[in-house]
Scaffold this motif. Sequence first.
Motif, PDB file in Angstrom:
ATOM      1  N   ALA A  39       2.235   2.126  -3.472  1.00  0.00           N
ATOM      2  CA  ALA A  39       1.280   2.869  -4.303  1.00  0.00           C
ATOM      3  C   ALA A  39       1.166   4.314  -3.832  1.00  0.00           C
ATOM      4  CB  ALA A  39      -0.086   2.189  -4.265  1.00  0.00           C
ATOM      5  N   PHE A  40       1.186   4.515  -2.509  1.00  0.00           N
ATOM      6  CA  PHE A  40       1.073   5.856  -1.946  1.00  0.00           C
ATOM      7  C   PHE A  40       2.286   6.709  -2.318  1.00  0.00           C
ATOM      8  CE2 PHE A  40       1.701   8.899   1.557  1.00  0.00           C
ATOM      9  CZ  PHE A  40       0.464   9.532   1.563  1.00  0.00           C
ATOM     10  N   GLU A  55      -9.925   8.232  -7.361  1.00  0.00           N
ATOM     11  CA  GLU A  55      -9.853   9.696  -7.394  1.00  0.00           C
ATOM     12  C   GLU A  55     -11.189  10.315  -7.002  1.00  0.00           C
ATOM     13  OE1 GLU A  55      -8.763  13.366 -10.464  1.00  0.00           O
ATOM     14  OE2 GLU A  55      -8.387  11.285 -11.048  1.00  0.00           O
ATOM     15  N   PRO A  79      -3.837   4.843  -5.425  1.00  0.00           N
ATOM     16  CA  PRO A  79      -3.716   6.089  -4.665  1.00  0.00           C
ATOM     17  C   PRO A  79      -5.054   6.818  -4.555  1.00  0.00           C
ATOM     18  CG  PRO A  79      -2.040   5.944  -6.384  1.00  0.00           C
ATOM     19  CD  PRO A  79      -3.031   4.846  -6.648  1.00  0.00           C
ATOM     20  N   THR A 132      -6.097  10.247  -4.076  1.00  0.00           N
ATOM     21  CA  THR A 132      -5.435  11.545  -4.174  1.00  0.00           C
ATOM     22  C   THR A 132      -6.328  12.514  -4.924  1.00  0.00           C
ATOM     23  OG1 THR A 132      -3.256  10.488  -4.189  1.00  0.00           O
ATOM     24  CG2 THR A 132      -3.364  12.732  -5.054  1.00  0.00           C
ATOM     25  N   GLN A 172       0.842  -1.204   0.000  1.00  0.00           N
ATOM     26  CA  GLN A 172       0.000   0.000   0.000  1.00  0.00           C
ATOM     27  C   GLN A 172       0.875   1.252   0.000  1.00  0.00           C
ATOM     28  OE1 GLN A 172      -0.271  -2.607   2.045  1.00  0.00           O
ATOM     29  NE2 GLN A 172      -2.412  -3.178   2.406  1.00  0.00           N
ATOM     30  N   THR A 180      -0.873   3.051  -9.527  1.00  0.00           N
ATOM     31  CA  THR A 180      -1.515   1.786  -9.204  1.00  0.00           C
ATOM     32  C   THR A 180      -0.457   0.700  -9.090  1.00  0.00           C
ATOM     33  OG1 THR A 180      -3.538   2.424 -10.367  1.00  0.00           O
ATOM     34  CG2 THR A 180      -3.174   0.070 -10.006  1.00  0.00           C
ATOM     35  N   VAL A 213      -4.853   5.220   0.387  1.00  0.00           N
ATOM     36  CA  VAL A 213      -4.799   4.158  -0.617  1.00  0.00           C
ATOM     37  C   VAL A 213      -6.068   3.312  -0.513  1.00  0.00           C
ATOM     38  CG1 VAL A 213      -3.600   2.039  -1.315  1.00  0.00           C
ATOM     39  CG2 VAL A 213      -2.277   4.056  -0.642  1.00  0.00           C
ATOM     40  N   ARG A 273      -2.296  13.887  -1.252  1.00  0.00           N
ATOM     41  CA  ARG A 273      -2.313  12.441  -1.028  1.00  0.00           C
ATOM     42  C   ARG A 273      -3.036  12.118   0.274  1.00  0.00           C
ATOM     43  NH1 ARG A 273       3.672  10.677  -0.969  1.00  0.00           N
ATOM     44  NH2 ARG A 273       3.698  12.301   0.616  1.00  0.00           N
ATOM     45  N   GLN A 325       2.540   7.108  -6.188  1.00  0.00           N
ATOM     46  CA  GLN A 325       1.313   7.662  -6.758  1.00  0.00           C
ATOM     47  C   GLN A 325       0.956   6.969  -8.074  1.00  0.00           C
ATOM     48  OE1 GLN A 325      -1.000  10.387  -5.371  1.00  0.00           O
ATOM     49  NE2 GLN A 325      -0.048   9.040  -3.871  1.00  0.00           N
ATOM     50  N   HIS A 346      -3.623  -1.912  -5.386  1.00  0.00           N
ATOM     51  CA  HIS A 346      -3.529  -0.762  -4.483  1.00  0.00           C
ATOM     52  C   HIS A 346      -3.555   0.517  -5.315  1.00  0.00           C
ATOM     53  CE1 HIS A 346      -2.569  -3.661  -1.367  1.00  0.00           C
ATOM     54  NE2 HIS A 346      -1.582  -4.119  -2.116  1.00  0.00           N
TER      55      HIS A 346
END
Length: 407
Positions: free
Chosen positions: A71-72, A125, A92, A94, A68, A77, A102, A99, A75, A90
């Motif tokens: 991905a964070f 998103e 983002p 954002t 996770q 997938t 996740v 941010r 930024q 996972h």
Amino acid sequence: MNRFVAAERALRTAAPHQLLDAVRAVLCRHYAAESVELFMADYGLTVLQPVSVLPHTLEPVGVHSSPQGRAFGAQETFVEPHSGNRRQVHLPVTVRGDRLGVLSVMLPLRACDTEALTELADIAEVLAHEVLVAERDTDLYLQARRKDRLTLAAEMQWQLLPGRSCSRPEYELGAQLEPAYAIFGDNFDWSSSADRLLLYITNGMGEGIEASLLTNLGINALRNARRAGIPLHDQAALADQAIYAQYRGSSYLSVLMLDFDLSTGRMRVIDAGSPQMVRLRGRTVERVDFEAQLPLGMFEETDYIVQEFEVEPGDRLLFVSDGVYAVTGPGGEKYGENALAKAITSTRLLPATEVPRAVLRELSGHRGRPKPEDDALVVCLDWHGRRPAGEAGPENDPGQATEAPSP
């Protein structure tokens, strides 16, 4: 109904505290998801906290040591191979570069195609937008961000912030405060329009609630003047008067005020106190000094003078409070410009959103103590500049996933 539209509608019509239930139901129904979990980044940017049920039923995962977190941080997938014919995806969560966390979704391999990944990235998103709106009406997501209890002063400061990161084609911004759960005086604020970015870096004197109250007064006075369309020097003058009227010079607010022209890179600056600016251009790090002026509220009716400066595409600007450059180690040696320059150089390949946390980690090593004695603030701005009309920039495909090699 298109399945993405169904997911978007479910999120937009869900009760504020039921966003995860809504996205889970629609992903299970339309995307064959086997499980859906939402993780929120904590205030210290050290862990991702599960939202599923409060009190939490899942363990937090590390920002720097988990799928996770990958991905964070990137930024992007991230598709994690799982046992059998399943994949853990996972995504983002954002919004406009800020941010939040996740979204983790377990999918059967047959449902994990490019089209599905692209739609899931878009749904994450939409979820980010809805979380920000929902925070007006529920504490659920704010509670989920806390691995420890905030002090009252820190609560006031975090509520005052615009976010911890944002991005536009012309720039990327990232910021972090330390100690995250006990901050009291340092702060940052930004606002952008079609052609301008205004950025304030503040360092309020004092400790605890008094410092937080001072910063709240100063930031809101600056916002009030800014939203009235008043020029930078008058913003400073009006905030100066507001603080002096309240404290009569016994307390004052140090602030670095910057007004960027997004089309040219020219900026107008007022240096009213202790926050400093350091520029990384190429591999050269140098402190940029402006004409020092009085902090806001020190004396009655101070006049402020605007200076001009220009940034170039590729420049990285770091803004730091005295809790960074003036912090001392166990032997009394100051962190200083050389150590800060080394930290900036060593983090030059990181995105702007990751730099503040990385610099603060290096600062912690120099300090040699688990907890700082003063607030520490780092804001990083990467300047890209505005491309001429018709010139296309690189596109980021939200459905472009990275996948770990199969074990």
